[in-house]
Design a protein around this motif. Structure first.
Motif, PDB file in Angstrom:
ATOM      1  N   VAL A   1       7.900  -3.609  -1.199  1.00  0.00           N
ATOM      2  CA  VAL A   1       8.270  -4.521  -0.108  1.00  0.00           C
ATOM      3  C   VAL A   1       9.386  -3.929   0.752  1.00  0.00           C
ATOM      4  CG1 VAL A   1       9.242  -6.784   0.450  1.00  0.00           C
ATOM      5  CG2 VAL A   1       7.525  -6.568  -1.367  1.00  0.00           C
ATOM      6  N   VAL A   2      10.457  -3.459   0.095  1.00  0.00           N
ATOM      7  CA  VAL A   2      11.621  -2.952   0.842  1.00  0.00           C
ATOM      8  C   VAL A   2      11.279  -1.681   1.614  1.00  0.00           C
ATOM      9  CG1 VAL A   2      13.985  -2.057   0.633  1.00  0.00           C
ATOM     10  CG2 VAL A   2      13.269  -4.009  -0.754  1.00  0.00           C
ATOM     11  N   ARG A   3      10.497  -0.793   1.010  1.00  0.00           N
ATOM     12  CA  ARG A   3      10.142   0.469   1.657  1.00  0.00           C
ATOM     13  C   ARG A   3       8.936   0.344   2.600  1.00  0.00           C
ATOM     14  NH1 ARG A   3      11.965   5.162  -0.777  1.00  0.00           N
ATOM     15  NH2 ARG A   3       9.954   6.215  -0.527  1.00  0.00           N
ATOM     16  N   LYS A   4       8.278  -0.841   2.552  1.00  0.00           N
ATOM     17  CA  LYS A   4       7.116  -1.122   3.411  1.00  0.00           C
ATOM     18  C   LYS A   4       6.020  -0.078   3.220  1.00  0.00           C
ATOM     19  CE  LYS A   4       9.990  -3.428   6.865  1.00  0.00           C
ATOM     20  NZ  LYS A   4      10.494  -3.431   8.254  1.00  0.00           N
ATOM     21  N   ARG A   5       5.803   0.266   1.945  1.00  0.00           N
ATOM     22  CA  ARG A   5       4.742   1.201   1.578  1.00  0.00           C
ATOM     23  C   ARG A   5       4.022   0.637   0.356  1.00  0.00           C
ATOM     24  NH1 ARG A   5       7.224   7.235   1.396  1.00  0.00           N
ATOM     25  NH2 ARG A   5       5.063   7.663   0.786  1.00  0.00           N
ATOM     26  N   ASN A   6       2.700   0.608   0.405  1.00  0.00           N
ATOM     27  CA  ASN A   6       1.937  -0.043  -0.656  1.00  0.00           C
ATOM     28  C   ASN A   6       1.534   0.898  -1.781  1.00  0.00           C
ATOM     29  OD1 ASN A   6       1.054  -2.558  -1.547  1.00  0.00           O
ATOM     30  ND2 ASN A   6      -1.066  -2.089  -1.011  1.00  0.00           N
ATOM     31  N   GLU A   7       2.075   2.116  -1.794  1.00  0.00           N
ATOM     32  CA  GLU A   7       1.821   3.041  -2.903  1.00  0.00           C
ATOM     33  C   GLU A   7       2.575   2.563  -4.142  1.00  0.00           C
ATOM     34  OE1 GLU A   7       2.500   7.211  -1.319  1.00  0.00           O
ATOM     35  OE2 GLU A   7       3.129   5.939   0.339  1.00  0.00           O
ATOM     36  N   PRO A   8       2.171   3.009  -5.354  1.00  0.00           N
ATOM     37  CA  PRO A   8       2.923   2.644  -6.569  1.00  0.00           C
ATOM     38  C   PRO A   8       4.406   2.974  -6.422  1.00  0.00           C
ATOM     39  CG  PRO A   8       0.870   3.710  -7.174  1.00  0.00           C
ATOM     40  CD  PRO A   8       0.988   3.823  -5.677  1.00  0.00           C
ATOM     41  N   PHE A   9       5.251   2.006  -6.743  1.00  0.00           N
ATOM     42  CA  PHE A   9       6.705   2.117  -6.639  1.00  0.00           C
ATOM     43  C   PHE A   9       7.148   2.529  -5.223  1.00  0.00           C
ATOM     44  CE2 PHE A   9      10.762   1.913  -8.673  1.00  0.00           C
ATOM     45  CZ  PHE A   9      10.508   1.320  -9.900  1.00  0.00           C
ATOM     46  N   GLY A  10       6.361   2.107  -4.237  1.00  0.00           N
ATOM     47  CA  GLY A  10       6.721   2.365  -2.847  1.00  0.00           C
ATOM     48  C   GLY A  10       6.743   3.827  -2.477  1.00  0.00           C
TER      49      GLY A  10
END
Length: 635
Positions: free
Chosen positions: A327-336
């Motif tokens: 959520v914070v990094r706005k990336r849907n990969e595992p662990f952002g």
């Protein structure tokens, strides 16, 4: 890159500054991705080349000053004194930077012994084509030449002083000017000064990694998210330090589930990094906490996240952190998209749980399998050398206690492990027992009490420092006090974290330092050491204190990571799975171990963890079989 090249070339960020006479930068060139290489020019002089992969610049090292105070953060600077130019180095893997700077220093000082200066006239009239040849890797003969020069310098520094002349009102001799303060050796290495005695140089020493450890390091440097595990004494902490030292500091965050474990790797606690307090709040509230400006920056800038002692991290917390990262990094990969380097042994201490409350391990979390790309179990035990003792410990680790193992451990109750006035350290399951035992034993000793107060970087944050530092703010000692080292001072001599000793005297004066006789045979004065670690917000905290703690007793939790010479254990109050194994595996040998009132019933391992490790081993064996049959087919 070959091992030789690693000592003469580094990848980093760099800035080239041209200074005026006041030391201010009048011209500056910043290079985000730079390659620094040591070499020789057409006159065989040492040259430093800074390559931005467009137009490289070369600098002749005629007279240099090296600043190394922040080398552990991957930062250093090289000042070229005649040219008034300085090269600022940052974001370099710390271990590589240390070797590079040491190579530069040794080569530079060795050159002053054998090299002949080339005049400016010779340079102007020379018809030699300009060349740059990479310098040869550091060799023993270079170190010997550099030390030859240092010996001459030290002789000059210790020559008898001339009879004193009359002094003026400023305290200086007539005609004498005040000598400028030299920079502390803790801050820099300065060539050409004769006032301070220079230490003897040596070749960089680096222990070789095992095959398993090398595979883990290669996977990490290849960008994989890795979990590595192994029984006590297989070198997990050592490998973790090597990994941290091999990664660029910018974007690398070293954390651990406990403050003391975090201090060992020069990092902070996982909770402090995450910025979500205890992590017990609902996910939405934790995300809000992580979105705060100071905390959010950690999450966004993090590229490599190291987590030590993962066995004590709850599975629910791990899942929350994984969701927060996305959520914070706005990336849907595992662990952002963060690379994870996770270490620990699930068969040791589990997550702390309240009475009648169950917790799940990290590997039971929903996100574990999609976050971890490679798992490796280290099997080469370094702490113990006795195969019988290693076999006993492996059985205990897996929760098995045969009649033979029981007989061997019961037999240790009669071991006479006291020697040279050094008593056995008792491992306790509860912290209160430890404090009471040490206080009572110290009071029973006759003689004067010597008290040592730590020097903290920020006294207002003493509680934060206490939570992360392995030594307390105040230490009281008497002659005869049983102590243990809390830091590696000299591994070759046996002065390592956990080494046992007894105080046999003190230097004169009220603040006289203690003289300690250790079980390894060394007797020496113990001087204050400094611990540096990160706190919340990325600030650095430090404590300077004697690297000693009272050692009549120590808790099992606090003993993690230690290797104890002589240890006495009572397992009657064991209350957690893996606790008996952690206690027993602190001992270096059966001869240095005494187990009181041993009951096989205290030996237990969590069934879910056993299932996890059995599955891990089956997968590894299957992979080995597949590789065995694939290789001939390729041929």
């Amino acid at each position: 890159m070959s091992p030789g090249m690693q000592s003469v070339e580094i990848q980093c960020s760099a800035a080239i500054e041209h200074l005026n006479n006041a030391g201010q930068a009048v011209k500056r060139k910043a290079i985000r991705n730079a390659c620094l290489t040591l070499g020789r020019n057409e006159f065989r002089e040492i040259v430093l080349r800074v390559d931005d992969f467009k137009v490289p610049q070369s600098f002749f090292l005629r007279e240099v000053q090296l600043f190394t105070r922040f080398i552990r953060d991957g930062k250093s600077s090289i000042k070229l004194i005649p040219e008034n130019v300085q090269i600022l180095i940052s974001n370099c893997p710390p271990d590589k930077l240390k070797i590079f700077i040491k190579t530069l220093l040794v080569k530079y000082e060795a050159e002053k012994v054998t090299g002949k200066p080339v005049s400016d006239r010779t340079r102007l009239l020379s018809t030699l084509p300009r060349v740059f040849e990479t310098i040869s890797p550091l060799q023993l003969k270079d170190v010997e030449k550099a030390n030859e020069l240092r010996a001459r310098t030290n002789e000059t520094a210790t020559t008898p002083k001339q009879p004193m002349k009359s002094k003026g009102p400023n305290g200086l001799q007539s005609g004498q000017t005040k000598r400028p303060r030299t920079v502390s050796s803790d801050n820099c290495l300065v060539t050409g000064l004769k006032e301070a005695k220079k230490p003897v140089l040596s070749m960089p020493v680096r222990s070789k990694l095992t095959k398993e450890q090398s595979q883990v390091l290669a996977a990490v440097l290849g960008g994989k998210s890795v979990f590595f595990t192994g029984s006590a004494g297989t070198g997990k902490s050592y490998l973790l330090k090597r990994i941290v030292g091999a990664l660029p500091p910018k974007g690398t965050y070293a954390t651990a589930s406990t403050g003391v474990a975090a201090c060992h790797i020069g990092g902070t606690t996982l909770h402090a990094f995450a910025g979500i307090g205890s992590g017990k709040a609902p996910l939405e509230q934790c995300i809000e906490l992580a979105q705060r400006p100071g905390v959010r920056q950690h999450w966004v800038s993090c590229r490599h996240l190291v987590i030590d002692e993962i066995s004590m991290v709850e599975g629910e917390l791990f899942d929350k952190l994984e969701a927060i990262a996305r959520v914070v990094r706005k990336r849907n990969e595992p662990f952002g998209g963060i690379q994870l380097i996770v270490c620990g042994d699930f068969l040791q201490l589990p997550p702390v749980a309240k009475v009648n409350q169950s917790t799940k391990f990290c590997f039971q979390g929903k996100s574990w399998s999609k976050c971890i790309q490679m798992t490796m179990e280290l099997t080469d035990v370094k702490r113990q050398s006795d195969r019988t003792f290693i076999s006993i410990l492996q059985s205990i680790r897996m929760g098995r206690c045969t009649e033979e193992v029981t007989a061997q451990l019961i037999k240790t109750a009669h071991n006479k492990i006291e020697r040279d006035g050094i008593l056995a350290t008792r491992l306790c399951t509860h912290k209160d027992d430890v404090e009471l035992t040490n206080e009572r034993k110290l009071q029973q000793l006759l003689g004067e009490t010597h008290e040592y107060e730590a020097l903290d970087s920020d006294p207002m944050l003493m509680k934060n420092i206490d939570a992360q530092c392995p030594v307390g703010h105040t230490l009281q000692l008497k002659e005869g006090a049983q102590v243990m080292l809390t830091k590696n001072l000299d591994v070759q001599q046996g002065l390592v974290n956990g080494a046992r000793g007894v105080v046999v005297g003190f230097e004169p004066g009220p603040k006289g330092l203690p003289l300690v006789r250790f079980l390894c045979g060394v007797t020496q004065i113990i001087k204050p050491e400094r611990w540096v670690f990160k706190a919340a917000g990325g600030i650095y905290l430090s404590r300077q204190q004697l690297p000693l703690k009272l050692a009549w007793a120590i808790s099992i939790h606090k003993s993690q990571g230690m290797s104890l010479d002589c240890v006495e254990i009572s397992l009657a109050r064991v209350f957690e799975s893996g606790q008996a194994y952690v206690a027993l595996s602190r001992a270096r040998s059966l001869e240095g171990l005494r187990v009181l009132d041993f009951n096989p019933g205290v030996v237990r391992a969590n069934p879910d963890v056993l299932q996890f490790y059995n599955k891990l081993r089956r997968e590894r064996l299957l992979m080995q079989v597949e590789l065995k049959f694939k290789v001939p087919a390729l041929l």
